[in-house]
Design an enzyme around this catalytic site. Sequence first.
Site, PDB file in Angstrom:
ATOM      1  N   GLU A  49       6.970  -0.563  50.951  1.00  0.00           N
ATOM      2  CA  GLU A  49       7.175   0.892  50.890  1.00  0.00           C
ATOM      3  C   GLU A  49       6.122   1.614  51.726  1.00  0.00           C
ATOM      4  O   GLU A  49       6.436   2.591  52.425  1.00  0.00           O
ATOM      5  CB  GLU A  49       7.102   1.389  49.439  1.00  0.00           C
ATOM      6  CG  GLU A  49       8.173   0.825  48.513  1.00  0.00           C
ATOM      7  CD  GLU A  49       7.716  -0.438  47.786  1.00  0.00           C
ATOM      8  OE1 GLU A  49       6.964  -1.235  48.389  1.00  0.00           O
ATOM      9  OE2 GLU A  49       8.106  -0.622  46.630  1.00  0.00           O
ATOM     10  N   SER A 106      15.552 -44.015  61.638  1.00  0.00           N
ATOM     11  CA  SER A 106      16.080 -42.724  61.199  1.00  0.00           C
ATOM     12  C   SER A 106      15.919 -41.644  62.259  1.00  0.00           C
ATOM     13  O   SER A 106      16.220 -40.481  62.006  1.00  0.00           O
ATOM     14  CB  SER A 106      15.376 -42.283  59.910  1.00  0.00           C
ATOM     15  OG  SER A 106      14.006 -42.033  60.170  1.00  0.00           O
TER      16      SER A 106
END
Lengths: 344, 344
Positions: free
Chosen positions: B46, B163
């Site tokens: 704000e 992997s």
Amino acid sequence: MSAAIALSERSRGRTAPNPNVGCIIVRAGCVVGRGWTQPGGRPHAEAMALAEAGERARGATAYVTLEPCAHRSERGPACAPSLAEAGIARVVAALVDPDPRTAGRGLALLREAGIAVAEGIGADDARRAMAGFFIRRSAGRPFVTLKLATSLDGCIALASGESRWITGPQARAHAHLERARHEAILVGRGTWDVDAPKLDVRLAGLEGRSPMRVVLTSRPHPSGASRLPPSPDGRGKRPAREASGKGEGDVIRIARPEDIAQIPADHLLIEGGAQTATAFLRANLVDRLLLYRAPILIGGGKHALADIGLPDLATAHARWCRIDTRRLGSDTLEVYERAPCSPE
Amino acid sequence: MSAAIALSERSRGRTAPNPNVGCIIVRAGCVVGRGWTQPGGRPHAEAMALAEAGERARGATAYVTLEPCAHRSERGPACAPSLAEAGIARVVAALVDPDPRTAGRGLALLREAGIAVAEGIGADDARRAMAGFFIRRSAGRPFVTLKLATSLDGCIALASGESRWITGPQARAHAHLERARHEAILVGRGTWDVDAPKLDVRLAGLEGRSPMRVVLTSRPHPSGASRLPPSPDGRGKRPAREASGKGEGDVIRIARPEDIAQIPADHLLIEGGAQTATAFLRANLVDRLLLYRAPILIGGGKHALADIGLPDLATAHARWCRIDTRRLGSDTLEVYERAPCSPE
């Protein structure tokens, strides 16, 4: 052409050995005739569409997913001359017919009759819609679809074997619709013995479209008729269906994935289990993958596949491309095709 | 409110223990101020938006993803009085602040100042954007995201352990972006020893946003400072970071998934391997699942998960719902959240 291809899909799995063709006749911006190859292969799509169009075919454009046939048969007239006689002004064809009796002669005959001809429009989608016909022509075997229903982590059952149900009712209904689009469905001996599957189509109105059942097994049949008879050229031979006293009436047995060439079907659906799926992938005999996935994790369950013979990770890539995806309730269906293909 | 929530996402993973709030000030249909909580938690959203709006805040509407704070702090002014002083005419808030120092007092203060107040607008999306703040408040631990990168059949590596790579460069870049949105990243001891991962953010411009590293291990540290000190109330305690001579500087070690409460982070990303993922799922400590999937089949490789303690299949259902999906090159990212949640 997309509309003609959609029509052709209506008889996928019911026209072998004929192709499942679609045809739309358009005159002055209006569809005046629609046709698709009827079950058993006749009448052809063009004959259906011409019959619907009647006199309105004069001066119209015919969109066909396959070159109209040029060869007259005892079972019906040749389509190319029929289109010319009906006064069709223009023919748009997606693909040339690989049948040596036509193979370009249909389009040539149309051109000779003064008809404007365009070809190659929507070729990829049309080839996909008639994949069974094309692969039978080119490779002498059915088009093979592997169906897997898994959790997000690739399990098809708990470690206990519990597998009912992983996917929800919408996904299972869709899988039954896929059965109706195949002439034959195959499971392994393990699935057969454990689940004694009916492998039929349990959808209202489609009960009559249950595919013939095939079991992959090296075990001899109790009747002594152990498996398919050897075929001299390994393709196209229709095996005698067997009957037994054990609820296996009309079941075809094959010993190896390569034996599918002998199944009298242009579309074969592989439904399980893991060993069978693995055997077909190892043999490089899967053309299309239907992956139904539920939004669940199982972890440590039975996995969809065993060793498919991959030497390294690089080899795994660029073998599959996704051509469709959709939500089925809370599940997801993904459709993959053997690469190269036009991606989604 | 959607725009304010998007702004709040900019500082996800950088504001703990403060919430990552977003704020937009609109006057006569034009955005005159935008703000989001700054790194470290101050200034508040704000205050940023009011500073940008200046005099144009007079008579304007402020959209905030969380109730403006009512409590003055040494680090800055309270937002509710600031909004009133700036002449804001209307405040639309997505959620009430669970902080007991505010907890409705911010909105009450605004109403007392004659400001029109609406609340609950976009609450679900705002809660998702500030999930780390909310789960720290409600459960005293970070919001946990589990990342998995698998083949279509749920493998994270070949049987050989290979992997690299299952997913492509776009998916890997996205995974690095996710690292930047987390204060902490955790791997298991196995992954740490084998891969010695840097676990940093390798994206141009975001190198400074690498999360703190956490290792799940029961093995004592060579220095003797084996793990986190026990915490009297089990939450919020910031462990001393360790340094060692083995490239493990600044690594936090925890012995059990439950120890994550002691990590000074509101967002924790779990990256591997299978044992670690399984441990967190068994402990029911996964809130969000990032599933990167490559269009490849591995078959017989290393699986993403081991036994997660599922008693039966029914228990597996309705635990996860998909909230997002996107293509990343030829790969797919699916995001699942712990149910119940608003599905995609």
